[in-house]
Write an enzyme that holds these catalytic residues in place. Structure first.
Site, PDB file in Angstrom:
ATOM      1  N   GLY A  69       0.821  -1.210   0.000  1.00 14.12           N
ATOM      2  CA  GLY A  69       0.000   0.000   0.000  1.00 14.12           C
ATOM      3  C   GLY A  69       0.853   1.258   0.000  1.00 14.12           C
ATOM      4  O   GLY A  69       0.516   2.246  -0.671  1.00 14.12           O
ATOM      5  N   THR A  70       1.944   1.241   0.734  1.00 13.99           N
ATOM      6  CA  THR A  70       2.797   2.428   0.832  1.00 13.99           C
ATOM      7  C   THR A  70       3.317   2.832  -0.541  1.00 13.99           C
ATOM      8  O   THR A  70       3.245   4.000  -0.931  1.00 13.99           O
ATOM      9  CB  THR A  70       3.987   2.133   1.782  1.00 13.99           C
ATOM     10  OG1 THR A  70       3.450   1.794   3.068  1.00 13.99           O
ATOM     11  CG2 THR A  70       4.920   3.321   1.907  1.00 13.99           C
ATOM     12  N   ASN A 109      -7.762   2.964   9.100  1.00 10.15           N
ATOM     13  CA  ASN A 109      -7.131   1.801   9.729  1.00 10.15           C
ATOM     14  C   ASN A 109      -7.126   1.863  11.250  1.00 10.15           C
ATOM     15  O   ASN A 109      -6.949   0.864  11.917  1.00 10.15           O
ATOM     16  CB  ASN A 109      -5.697   1.628   9.216  1.00 10.15           C
ATOM     17  CG  ASN A 109      -4.869   2.877   9.373  1.00 10.15           C
ATOM     18  OD1 ASN A 109      -5.272   3.954   8.926  1.00 10.15           O
ATOM     19  ND2 ASN A 109      -3.723   2.769  10.006  1.00 10.15           N
ATOM     20  N   GLN A 136      -7.573  -1.200   3.673  1.00  2.00           N
ATOM     21  CA  GLN A 136      -8.361  -1.900   4.700  1.00  2.00           C
ATOM     22  C   GLN A 136      -9.695  -2.419   4.165  1.00  2.00           C
ATOM     23  O   GLN A 136     -10.490  -2.972   4.925  1.00  2.00           O
ATOM     24  CB  GLN A 136      -8.608  -0.971   5.904  1.00  2.00           C
ATOM     25  CG  GLN A 136      -7.347  -0.535   6.633  1.00  2.00           C
ATOM     26  CD  GLN A 136      -6.691  -1.649   7.461  1.00  2.00           C
ATOM     27  OE1 GLN A 136      -7.291  -2.704   7.700  1.00  2.00           O
ATOM     28  NE2 GLN A 136      -5.454  -1.426   7.887  1.00  2.00           N
ATOM     29  N   SER A 144      -3.329  -3.982  -0.331  1.00  5.83           N
ATOM     30  CA  SER A 144      -2.174  -4.679   0.247  1.00  5.83           C
ATOM     31  C   SER A 144      -2.604  -6.071   0.707  1.00  5.83           C
ATOM     32  O   SER A 144      -3.583  -6.202   1.450  1.00  5.83           O
ATOM     33  CB  SER A 144      -1.655  -3.856   1.426  1.00  5.83           C
ATOM     34  OG  SER A 144      -0.524  -4.462   1.975  1.00  5.83           O
ATOM     35  N   HIS A 204      -1.257  -8.314   2.733  1.00  2.00           N
ATOM     36  CA  HIS A 204      -1.068  -8.825   4.106  1.00  2.00           C
ATOM     37  C   HIS A 204      -2.189  -8.399   5.053  1.00  2.00           C
ATOM     38  O   HIS A 204      -2.247  -8.845   6.196  1.00  2.00           O
ATOM     39  CB  HIS A 204       0.313  -8.451   4.649  1.00  2.00           C
ATOM     40  CG  HIS A 204       0.511  -7.010   5.038  1.00  2.00           C
ATOM     41  ND1 HIS A 204       0.368  -6.589   6.342  1.00  2.00           N
ATOM     42  CD2 HIS A 204       0.852  -5.911   4.323  1.00  2.00           C
ATOM     43  CE1 HIS A 204       0.628  -5.280   6.410  1.00  2.00           C
ATOM     44  NE2 HIS A 204       0.921  -4.847   5.195  1.00  2.00           N
ATOM     45  N   THR A 217      12.421  -6.703 -10.933  1.00  2.00           N
ATOM     46  CA  THR A 217      11.906  -8.046 -11.227  1.00  2.00           C
ATOM     47  C   THR A 217      10.690  -8.346 -10.358  1.00  2.00           C
ATOM     48  O   THR A 217      10.713  -8.123  -9.149  1.00  2.00           O
ATOM     49  CB  THR A 217      13.019  -9.089 -10.968  1.00  2.00           C
ATOM     50  OG1 THR A 217      14.132  -8.712 -11.763  1.00  2.00           O
ATOM     51  CG2 THR A 217      12.569 -10.494 -11.337  1.00  2.00           C
ATOM     52  N   CYS A 240       2.687   1.188  11.936  1.00  4.06           N
ATOM     53  CA  CYS A 240       3.818   1.906  11.351  1.00  4.06           C
ATOM     54  C   CYS A 240       4.353   2.989  12.282  1.00  4.06           C
ATOM     55  O   CYS A 240       5.476   3.432  12.140  1.00  4.06           O
ATOM     56  CB  CYS A 240       3.410   2.586  10.052  1.00  4.06           C
ATOM     57  SG  CYS A 240       2.522   1.523   8.976  1.00  4.06           S
TER      58      CYS A 240
HETATM   59  N1  PLP Z   1      -2.825   2.435   4.038  1.00  7.13           N
HETATM   60  C1  PLP Z   1      -3.497   1.942   5.095  1.00  7.13           C
HETATM   61  C2  PLP Z   1      -4.875   2.427   5.365  1.00  7.13           C
HETATM   62  C3  PLP Z   1      -2.903   0.979   5.922  1.00  7.13           C
HETATM   63  O1  PLP Z   1      -3.576   0.498   6.964  1.00  7.13           O
HETATM   64  C4  PLP Z   1      -1.600   0.533   5.612  1.00  7.13           C
HETATM   65  C5  PLP Z   1      -0.913  -0.443   6.469  1.00  7.13           C
HETATM   66  O2  PLP Z   1      -0.678  -0.233   7.626  1.00  7.13           O
HETATM   67  C6  PLP Z   1      -0.951   1.071   4.486  1.00  7.13           C
HETATM   68  C7  PLP Z   1      -1.594   2.009   3.731  1.00  7.13           C
HETATM   69  C8  PLP Z   1       0.427   0.619   4.092  1.00  7.13           C
HETATM   70  O3  PLP Z   1       0.356  -0.635   3.481  1.00  7.13           O
HETATM   71  P1  PLP Z   1       1.666  -1.558   3.357  1.00  7.13           P
HETATM   72  O4  PLP Z   1       1.929  -2.097   4.723  1.00  7.13           O
HETATM   73  O5  PLP Z   1       1.265  -2.621   2.387  1.00  7.13           O
HETATM   74  O6  PLP Z   1       2.757  -0.692   2.833  1.00  7.13           O
END
Ligand code: PLP
Length: 373
Positions: free
Chosen positions: A70-71, A150, A178, A198, A200, A237, A326
């Site tokens: 996601g980042t 989140n 989310q 994302s 995970h 890759t 994070c």
């Molecule tokens: N955006 C939201 C709303 C999230 O909850 C998260 C993860 O904590 C992210 C972005 C970042 O995703 P990733 O961990 O895949 O970089």
């Protein structure tokens, strides 16, 4: 008993996904850009995964790009709009994830864009009138609002937001990290220009995500330069096993989507009912009566005991968090809780569920919590 109530941070991976990834790592190790059989086999896996994900999300293969998560997807949209699409103004909210807020701060510092924060109320609801006022009479605008928060689980009225954006020719990015894999997302009916996901967050592997780009009003441009992978949008890759793992995860998520949603929603209901009996407890955002079906955010008056709540629960083998994983190393209050105007003298915990949680775990958790506080 060990209890994991931190599923908004990350989730345990499905066995089937791990097996699929192991199998592919061992048997299909080729580089998808190679022209020999090994490479061609890997390419087929990547493209089959993309097609399969597209079928669930009702997107076109040309609209989906694999990223590291996601980042990276969020940063790619921001960079693409500011550097290549002449975006001059970005409208977002103080409740967004740091992977939106931090790059925006950097670009703002470099005078590359102006950033406005749309007003939110004490429950974290977006003020749509203010959003429209901010967009009106401006050109080259990108709106960035997350689908589900989140930390507090608030859900964005995405249709209304997208109507406002379309009316004023603004681009819309929606962080769906989310919600993709948790809700039945259909890009035929959700009208956004960009979205992020994302794996995970719904029992898939870490380090693999998606960027959806509608590409009707705006193309996407690379953040990294190098090889011409992902149709020249994302150099490097491809992580073939993780890409296949993402597709497998979304397949498993959709197989039991309604059943899992109902199970998790009833766990959330039970948790809120039992927590509500505790004196002076409050809930952040809209989690009590709406919002994401798997997220509860509870607030306690700050005392010597509640201050140490997360550590104490951890000692009792219960994993919760106080906000985004994070930023959990940071000492300061969560930026989301701060933005809601919540008093500093509170202790907050986020409890987030998955289908693997049980009603007994909630009873045990509430028992331990009450004994402690
Ligand atoms: N955006 C939201 C709303 C999230 O909850 C998260 C993860 O904590 C992210 C972005 C970042 O995703 P990733 O961990 O895949 O970089």
């Amino acid at each position: 008993m060990r209890i994991y109530f931190d599923n908004a941070s990350t989730t345990p991976i499905y066995n089937e996904v791990l097996e699929c990834m192991n199998d592919i790592s061992l048997k299909c190790f080729g580089n998808p850009s190679s022209i020999h059989q090994y490479g061609r086999k890997a390419r087929v896996i990547v493209e089959d995964a993309r097609t399969s994900i597209c079928n669930y999300l009702k997107a076109l293969p040309a609209q989906l790009f694999f990223t590291s998560g996601g980042t990276e997807a969020n940063n790619t949209v921001i960079n693409s709009c500011i550097t290549y699409l002449n975006t001059k103004h970005i409208i977002t909210s103080a409740l967004e994830h740091q992977s939106v807020l931090r790059p925006l701060q950097e670009y703002q510092k470099q005078d590359k864009v102006s950033v406005d924060l749309v007003k939110t109320d004490s429950k974290g609801r977006i003020n749509l009138k203010h959003l429209e006022e901010l967009i009106k009479n401006k050109s080259n605008v990108l709106v960035m609002l997350m689908h589900a928060n989140n930390e507090i689980g608030n859900l964005l009225p995405v249709k209304e937001v997208s109507k406002i954006c379309r009316k004023h020719n603004a681009l819309l990015h929606c962080d769906m990290v989310q919600t993709i894999g948790h809700y039945n997302i259909d890009f035929n009916t959700i009208d956004v220009d960009f979205a992020s996901a994302s794996a995970h967050k719904f029992h898939g592997p870490k380090g693999i995500g998606l960027l959806y780009a509608k590409q009707q009003n705006a193309a996407i441009y690379p953040l990294l330069y190098g090889g011409r992978q992902e149709r020249n949008i994302r150099a490097g890759t491809e992580n073939v096993a993780a890409i296949a793992g993402f597709a497998k995860t979304i397949q498993l998520a959709y197989e039991n989507l309604t059943e899992d949603q109902q199970k998790i929603a009833s766990l959330k209901k039970q948790m809120i009912e039992q927590l509500s009996r505790i004196n002076n407890i409050q809930f952040a955002g809209e989690c009590q009566n709406r919002g994401h079906y798997g997220i509860v955010h509870a607030l306690f008056p700050l005392t010597a005991k509640t201050k140490l709540l997360p550590i104490n629960l951890d000692i009792n083998n219960i994993a919760i968090s106080q906000g985004s994983a994070c930023t959990s190393g940071a000492q300061s209050q969560s930026h989301v809780i701060k933005a809601l105007g919540i008093d500093k003298n509170i202790s907050n915990i986020r409890i987030s569920f998955s289908k693997f949680n049980t009603s007994d775990e909630i009873n045990y958790f509430v028992d331990k919590l009450c004994q402690y506080i």
